[in-house]
Enzyme design. Structure first.
Site, mmCIF file in Angstrom:
data_model
loop_
_atom_site.group_PDB
_atom_site.id
_atom_site.type_symbol
_atom_site.label_atom_id
_atom_site.label_comp_id
_atom_site.label_asym_id
_atom_site.label_seq_id
_atom_site.Cartn_x
_atom_site.Cartn_y
_atom_site.Cartn_z
ATOM 1 N N ASP A 90 -23.121 -29.131 21.302
ATOM 2 C CA ASP A 90 -23.862 -28.040 20.660
ATOM 3 C C ASP A 90 -24.816 -28.534 19.580
ATOM 4 O O ASP A 90 -24.795 -29.698 19.198
ATOM 5 C CB ASP A 90 -22.867 -27.013 20.076
ATOM 6 C CG ASP A 90 -21.721 -27.675 19.310
ATOM 7 O OD1 ASP A 90 -21.839 -28.865 18.959
ATOM 8 O OD2 ASP A 90 -20.713 -27.002 19.067
ATOM 9 N N ASN A 134 -10.346 -20.597 14.736
ATOM 10 C CA ASN A 134 -10.278 -19.344 15.510
ATOM 11 C C ASN A 134 -10.211 -19.606 17.023
ATOM 12 O O ASN A 134 -10.375 -18.683 17.818
ATOM 13 C CB ASN A 134 -11.474 -18.431 15.185
ATOM 14 C CG ASN A 134 -12.817 -19.077 15.554
ATOM 15 O OD1 ASN A 134 -12.854 -20.159 16.128
ATOM 16 N ND2 ASN A 134 -13.908 -18.407 15.230
ATOM 17 N N HIS A 176 -12.261 -21.629 18.780
ATOM 18 C CA HIS A 176 -13.509 -21.926 19.496
ATOM 19 C C HIS A 176 -13.567 -23.387 19.958
ATOM 20 O O HIS A 176 -12.981 -24.275 19.336
ATOM 21 C CB HIS A 176 -14.758 -21.528 18.693
ATOM 22 C CG HIS A 176 -15.120 -22.399 17.533
ATOM 23 N ND1 HIS A 176 -15.357 -21.896 16.276
ATOM 24 C CD2 HIS A 176 -15.335 -23.722 17.422
ATOM 25 C CE1 HIS A 176 -15.693 -22.875 15.460
ATOM 26 N NE2 HIS A 176 -15.681 -23.992 16.130
ATOM 27 N N GLU A 233 -17.467 -18.903 20.436
ATOM 28 C CA GLU A 233 -16.621 -18.119 19.540
ATOM 29 C C GLU A 233 -15.734 -17.171 20.357
ATOM 30 O O GLU A 233 -15.999 -16.929 21.541
ATOM 31 C CB GLU A 233 -17.512 -17.302 18.591
ATOM 32 C CG GLU A 233 -18.400 -18.150 17.677
ATOM 33 C CD GLU A 233 -17.652 -18.782 16.504
ATOM 34 O OE1 GLU A 233 -16.452 -19.084 16.634
ATOM 35 O OE2 GLU A 233 -18.296 -18.984 15.455
HETATM 36 C C1 GLP Z 1 -17.702 -26.984 14.814
HETATM 37 C C2 GLP Z 1 -18.069 -27.642 16.146
HETATM 38 C C3 GLP Z 1 -16.866 -27.744 17.052
HETATM 39 C C4 GLP Z 1 -15.679 -28.323 16.304
HETATM 40 C C5 GLP Z 1 -15.325 -27.422 15.158
HETATM 41 C C6 GLP Z 1 -14.119 -27.881 14.368
HETATM 42 O O1 GLP Z 1 -17.709 -25.623 14.853
HETATM 43 N N1 GLP Z 1 -19.100 -26.933 16.809
HETATM 44 O O2 GLP Z 1 -17.196 -28.560 18.170
HETATM 45 O O3 GLP Z 1 -14.573 -28.452 17.170
HETATM 46 O O4 GLP Z 1 -16.454 -27.391 14.296
HETATM 47 O O5 GLP Z 1 -14.540 -28.713 13.337
HETATM 48 P P1 GLP Z 1 -13.602 -29.516 12.364
HETATM 49 O O6 GLP Z 1 -13.131 -30.687 13.150
HETATM 50 O O7 GLP Z 1 -14.494 -29.910 11.242
HETATM 51 O O8 GLP Z 1 -12.488 -28.631 11.964
#
Ligand code: GLP
Length: 259
Positions: free
Chosen positions: A67, A136, A138, A143
């Protein structure tokens, strides 16, 4: 689904890096799906160390990140493009032609999303997809209530996700509201998926993904449909799993038990 509960967060990151390195050793021209987020940083640190010591060569792989933020050009320090350059691409020597992310600054983001999805197919599909998980549930920026049949497209970020990601932005700078993300169906087409989750903040989402109903309310639960999905956890992220004893019996310390 394989559930590997490792002794701690550091060994979970190492296990993830090991599985990726084994894959690339077998397939030096692999197409890798990559993820951003704080959880992945220790994994990329290990990969950089292995590149530096000469035990890992990523120079022939092609990568597609999950993304990118809409509105951030690749030279914005918090764009996922710039983040990946810092964390991996520079060290790995993978140029922008083979280290792909959606262009967050594209004039027509919807067309960019379609073109990105097509580019993944043209590259032969993703061999190994790395994933994190949002608190959440995702994956990528899909989402809750994202269609389980979704392709790469524009997604509006939830307040929760924007707040969680605000820590990466300067004070006063607003975290972006929109993203281009691979869809859930796009992710499920990868030949194997590796999801890494660490910390107790992820425990409810991890339990919903592994043991909850298959539901768009927890996008990561879509991995239950995948024939080759591995969840790599530390004990905190595994806290809410009801069948934890079973997973630990099958994979002691997150390893492989002999048959
Ligand atoms: C972002 C990314 C996701 C990732 C998520 C969790 O939203 N788009 O790909 O899994 O963050 O991030 P973190 O590892 O910082 O908790």
């Amino acid at each position: 689904m394989r559930v590997l509960i490792c002794p701690d967060a550091a060994s979970a990151a190492r296990r993830t890096a090991d599985l990726l390195c084994e894959h690339v050793a077998r397939r030096p021209h692999a197409v890798l799906g990559l993820a951003t987020g704080g959880t992945m940083e220790p994994v990329y640190e290990i990969l950089r160390e292995r590149i530096a010591e000469g035990s890992l060569d990523l120079s022939s792989v092609t990568t597609f990140n999950l993304d990118e933020y809409v509105g951030l050009a690749g030279d914005h320090p918090q764009s996922y493009r710039a983040t990946m350059e810092r964390l991996l691409f520079e060290a790995a020597g993978i140029g922008p032609d083979r280290a792909r992310l959606p262009d967050g600054a594209a004039a027509d983001p919807a067309a960019e999303a379609d073109a990105y999805d097509a580019a993944i197919s043209e590259a032969g599909g993703i061999d190994l997809q790395l994933l994190g998980i949002g608190s959440n549930g995702h994956i990528g920026f899909n989402e809750p209530t994202s269609s389980l049949g979704s392709r790469t497209r524009i997604k509006t970020l939830t307040r929760e996700t924007r707040d969680a990601n605000a820590r990466f932005f300067d004070e006063g700078e607003e975290a972006p509201r929109f993203s281009i993300t691979m869809g859930i169906a796009t992710v499920l087409e990868a030949r194997s998926c590796l999801l890494l989750a660490t910390g107790e903040g992820k425990a409810p989402a991890v339990a919903a993904a592994i043991e909850g109903p298959l539901s768009a309310a927890c996008p990561a639960s879509a991995l239950q449909l995948h024939p080759s999905a591995t969840m790599i956890l530390d004990p905190d992220a595994a806290r809410d799993l009801k069948l934890r004893d079973y997973y630990e019996m099958v994979h002691p310390a997150g390893g492989e038990a002999p048959l």
